[in-house]
Design a protein around this motif. Structure first.
Motif, PDB file in Angstrom:
ATOM      1  N   ASN A   1       0.605  -1.322  -0.102  1.00  0.00           N
ATOM      2  CA  ASN A   1       0.008   0.080  -0.096  1.00  0.00           C
ATOM      3  C   ASN A   1       1.082   1.346   0.123  1.00  0.00           C
ATOM      4  O   ASN A   1       1.119   1.944   1.081  1.00  0.00           O
ATOM      5  N   LYS A   2       1.268   1.547  -1.258  1.00  0.00           N
ATOM      6  CA  LYS A   2       2.316   2.697  -1.288  1.00  0.00           C
ATOM      7  C   LYS A   2       1.648   4.163  -0.800  1.00  0.00           C
ATOM      8  O   LYS A   2       2.492   4.960  -0.368  1.00  0.00           O
ATOM      9  N   GLU A   3       0.520   4.163  -1.211  1.00  0.00           N
ATOM     10  CA  GLU A   3      -0.334   5.490  -0.765  1.00  0.00           C
ATOM     11  C   GLU A   3      -0.103   5.813   0.746  1.00  0.00           C
ATOM     12  O   GLU A   3       0.146   6.920   1.086  1.00  0.00           O
TER      13      GLU A   3
ATOM     14  N   VAL B   1       7.258  -4.404  -0.666  1.00  0.00           N
ATOM     15  CA  VAL B   1       6.569  -5.610  -1.599  1.00  0.00           C
ATOM     16  C   VAL B   1       6.231  -4.800  -3.095  1.00  0.00           C
ATOM     17  O   VAL B   1       6.441  -5.654  -4.118  1.00  0.00           O
ATOM     18  N   ASP B   2       6.272  -3.610  -3.312  1.00  0.00           N
ATOM     19  CA  ASP B   2       6.173  -2.810  -4.407  1.00  0.00           C
ATOM     20  C   ASP B   2       7.528  -3.537  -5.197  1.00  0.00           C
ATOM     21  O   ASP B   2       8.557  -3.662  -4.591  1.00  0.00           O
ATOM     22  N   SER B   3       7.018  -3.954  -6.381  1.00  0.00           N
ATOM     23  CA  SER B   3       8.307  -4.734  -7.317  1.00  0.00           C
ATOM     24  C   SER B   3       9.597  -3.583  -7.345  1.00  0.00           C
ATOM     25  O   SER B   3      10.629  -4.373  -7.194  1.00  0.00           O
ATOM     26  N   GLU B   4       9.344  -2.572  -7.464  1.00  0.00           N
ATOM     27  CA  GLU B   4      10.615  -1.904  -7.822  1.00  0.00           C
ATOM     28  C   GLU B   4      11.408  -1.758  -6.398  1.00  0.00           C
ATOM     29  O   GLU B   4      12.518  -1.749  -6.484  1.00  0.00           O
ATOM     30  N   HIS B   5      10.618  -1.383  -5.453  1.00  0.00           N
ATOM     31  CA  HIS B   5      11.324  -1.052  -4.075  1.00  0.00           C
ATOM     32  C   HIS B   5      11.840  -2.467  -3.506  1.00  0.00           C
ATOM     33  O   HIS B   5      12.987  -2.390  -2.865  1.00  0.00           O
TER      34      HIS B   5
ATOM     35  N   MET C   1       1.651   8.201 -12.741  1.00  0.00           N
ATOM     36  CA  MET C   1       1.541   8.597 -11.495  1.00  0.00           C
ATOM     37  C   MET C   1       2.140   7.509 -10.788  1.00  0.00           C
ATOM     38  O   MET C   1       2.646   7.875  -9.457  1.00  0.00           O
ATOM     39  N   ASN C   2       1.674   6.189 -11.043  1.00  0.00           N
ATOM     40  CA  ASN C   2       2.345   5.152 -10.201  1.00  0.00           C
ATOM     41  C   ASN C   2       3.757   5.440 -10.184  1.00  0.00           C
ATOM     42  O   ASN C   2       4.166   5.113  -9.003  1.00  0.00           O
ATOM     43  N   LYS C   3       4.596   5.778 -11.184  1.00  0.00           N
ATOM     44  CA  LYS C   3       5.945   5.902 -11.047  1.00  0.00           C
ATOM     45  C   LYS C   3       6.226   6.968  -9.987  1.00  0.00           C
ATOM     46  O   LYS C   3       7.264   7.089  -9.289  1.00  0.00           O
TER      47      LYS C   3
ATOM     48  N   LEU D   1       4.184   8.104  -7.542  1.00  0.00           N
ATOM     49  CA  LEU D   1       4.103   7.601  -6.038  1.00  0.00           C
ATOM     50  C   LEU D   1       5.364   6.692  -5.730  1.00  0.00           C
ATOM     51  O   LEU D   1       5.772   6.931  -4.782  1.00  0.00           O
ATOM     52  N   GLU D   2       5.661   6.014  -6.755  1.00  0.00           N
ATOM     53  CA  GLU D   2       7.008   5.025  -6.300  1.00  0.00           C
ATOM     54  C   GLU D   2       8.370   6.063  -5.803  1.00  0.00           C
ATOM     55  O   GLU D   2       9.389   5.654  -5.094  1.00  0.00           O
ATOM     56  N   PHE D   3       8.338   6.956  -6.774  1.00  0.00           N
ATOM     57  CA  PHE D   3       9.548   7.973  -6.461  1.00  0.00           C
ATOM     58  C   PHE D   3       9.423   8.367  -5.065  1.00  0.00           C
ATOM     59  O   PHE D   3      10.375   8.598  -4.376  1.00  0.00           O
TER      60      PHE D   3
HETATM   61 MG    MG Z   1       5.434  -0.939  -8.732  1.00  0.00          MG
END
Ligand code: MG
Ligand code: NAD
Length: 396
Positions: A123-125, A148-152, A225-227, A229-231
């Motif tokens: 839940n990145k938000e 869990v977010d695949s990038e992180h 926007m996902n990227k 939020l991931e930033f």
């Molecule tokens: Mg991701």
């Protein structure tokens, strides 16, 4: 045996998590499942996974579930915020998968953090909204935080152990790291004619080329926007300055992100685009378990390519990077605005290119004030939602 609670059990991450548990039944026990309104899906999950507790946020849904569940299963059905907080902090619970979508996931996730649980964060938000407070709460309670977010998750895997052990407080420069390279596919509209974007439908926006995900994150991937939020998520998890973070478009989604070191080395984590890999990594860390994911076949992949993001095509990415530089208040406002805009797009109220316009209007207009508590954050979130809803009707 780890006792797990899955927040957002009926969603995409919930399904992948339950799938990994099914591959490793002797190591993980489904203690609690949490969802909002999807009674039928929850009923099927209860029959398949036999949790001790099934929690429906929605009271009417809880009633329906209670009536439908065979009593022989002996599953307690609960509802409402108090019961949810009781569930995530229960002494029997070791691990909480935080996979509710959006800002509503913040309070239960933070409560699990405060209770010192092992937190698998999808839940990145929640982190985008509360950044520093979230990290501080983690440090205070000693909760183990795993991305869990695949990038992180990829970045985490490419980092030295001393950084892994000190998420949110780490010093990347001291560990010889020059940049974090956050990769993103560019979503379904990477090559679409710019003139056609305004007319893109929710079905087109949700048709991600590589990943199968819930509707909100799918639209966020189409706007990038996902990227964004991931930033912001990376900024908090890895305690980076914005100049240390770079976004790299990589359409094949084979490399899930990279870490660049001072000496010229770049370490990448690769795999098929399947969330069961990062989920299994978090569940077992520092061990490794089977996830059910096929091994990567380089001969099938053939080629990996990379390019720079086009901020003209993806204004939401630029807004998020700008908000990240501005600080915590700006990222809270942007996240809330985006949730309203995406919901409105999914319901056909606004067009695809208007999402960025609503977000920008909120970022510029909503007055930002310093936030010292979670109550302050929730108040700014609520205020932004009111303004964003008003904006929906006036934006062109
Ligand atoms: Mg991701
Ligand atoms: P989804 O829409 O498939 O599922 C959302 C889940 O949240 C559902 O179980 C729903 O019941 C639950 N939920 C919604 N509102 C709730 C409420 N008020 N109370 C309790 N539960 C509620 O979403 P998803 O794709 O699984 O994504 C979940 C989270 O994980 C998001 O924050 C997303 O950004 C993140 N994430 C997802 C992926 C992915 O591949 N799907 C990858 C990385 C990160």
């Amino acid at each position: 045996m780890q006792n797990m609670v899955i927040l957002g059990a009926t969603g995409s991450i919930g399904a992948s998590t339950l799938s990994v548990i099914s591959v490793n039944p002797s190591a993980y026990c489904v203690y609690g499942l949490v969802a909002n309104t999807s009674v039928d899906k929850m009923l099927a999950l209860c029959v398949a996974h036999r949790p001790k507790v099934a929690h429906m946020m929605d009271e009417a849904a809880a009633k329906q579930l209670r009536a439908a569940l065979p009593s022989a299963l002996n599953i307690k059905v609960t509802t409402g915020m108090n019961d949810l907080l009781g569930l995530v902090t229960a002494a029997e619970v070791d691990t909480v998968m935080a996979a509710i979508v959006g800002a509503v996931g913040l309070v239960p996730t933070l409560e699990a953090v405060k209770a010192g649980k092992r937190i698998l964060l999808a839940n990145k938000e929640a982190l985008v909204m509360s950044g520093e407070l979230f990290i501080e709460a983690t440090k205070r309670s000693g909760a183990v935080l795993l991305p869990v977010d695949s990038e992180h998750n990829a970045i985490f895997q490419c980092l030295p152990q001393e950084v892994q052990a000190n998420l949110g407080r780490c010093d990347l420069t001291a560990s010889g790291i020059s940049h974090i390279l956050l990769t993103g596919s560019g979503g379904p509209f990477l090559h679409s004619d710019l003139a056609t974007l305004g007319a893109m439908t929710p079905a087109q926006a949700c048709k991600h080329p590589n990943w199968s995900m819930g509707p909100k994150i799918s639209v966020d991937s189409a706007t990038m926007m996902n990227k964004g939020l991931e930033f912001i998520e990376a900024r908090w998890l890895f305690n980076t300055g914005t100049e240390q973070l770079k976004v790299v478009i990589h359409p094949q989604s084979v490399i899930h992100s990279m870490v660049q070191y001072r000496d010229g080395s770049v370490i990448a984590q690769m795999g098929n685009p399947d969330m069961r890999t990062p989920i299994a990594h978090c569940m077992a860390y520092p061990q490794r378990i089977h996830s059910g994911v096929e091994p990567l076949d380089f001969f099938k992949v053939g080629q990996l390519s990379f390019c720079e993001p086009d901020f003209n095509r993806f204004p939401c990415l630029a807004l998020a990077m700008e908000a990240c530089a501005q600080g915590q208040e700006a990222t809270t406002v942007l996240n809330a605005a985006n949730e309203i805009a995406v919901e409105a797009f999914l319901q056909g109220q606004i067009g695809f290119t208007q999402i960025a316009k609503v977000n920008e209007a909120c970022l510029v207009t909503v007055p930002k004030r310093p936030m010292a508590s979670i109550e302050d954050i929730l108040a700014l979130d609520a205020q932004t939602r009111v303004y964003a809803r008003e904006t929906l009707t006036s934006i062109t």
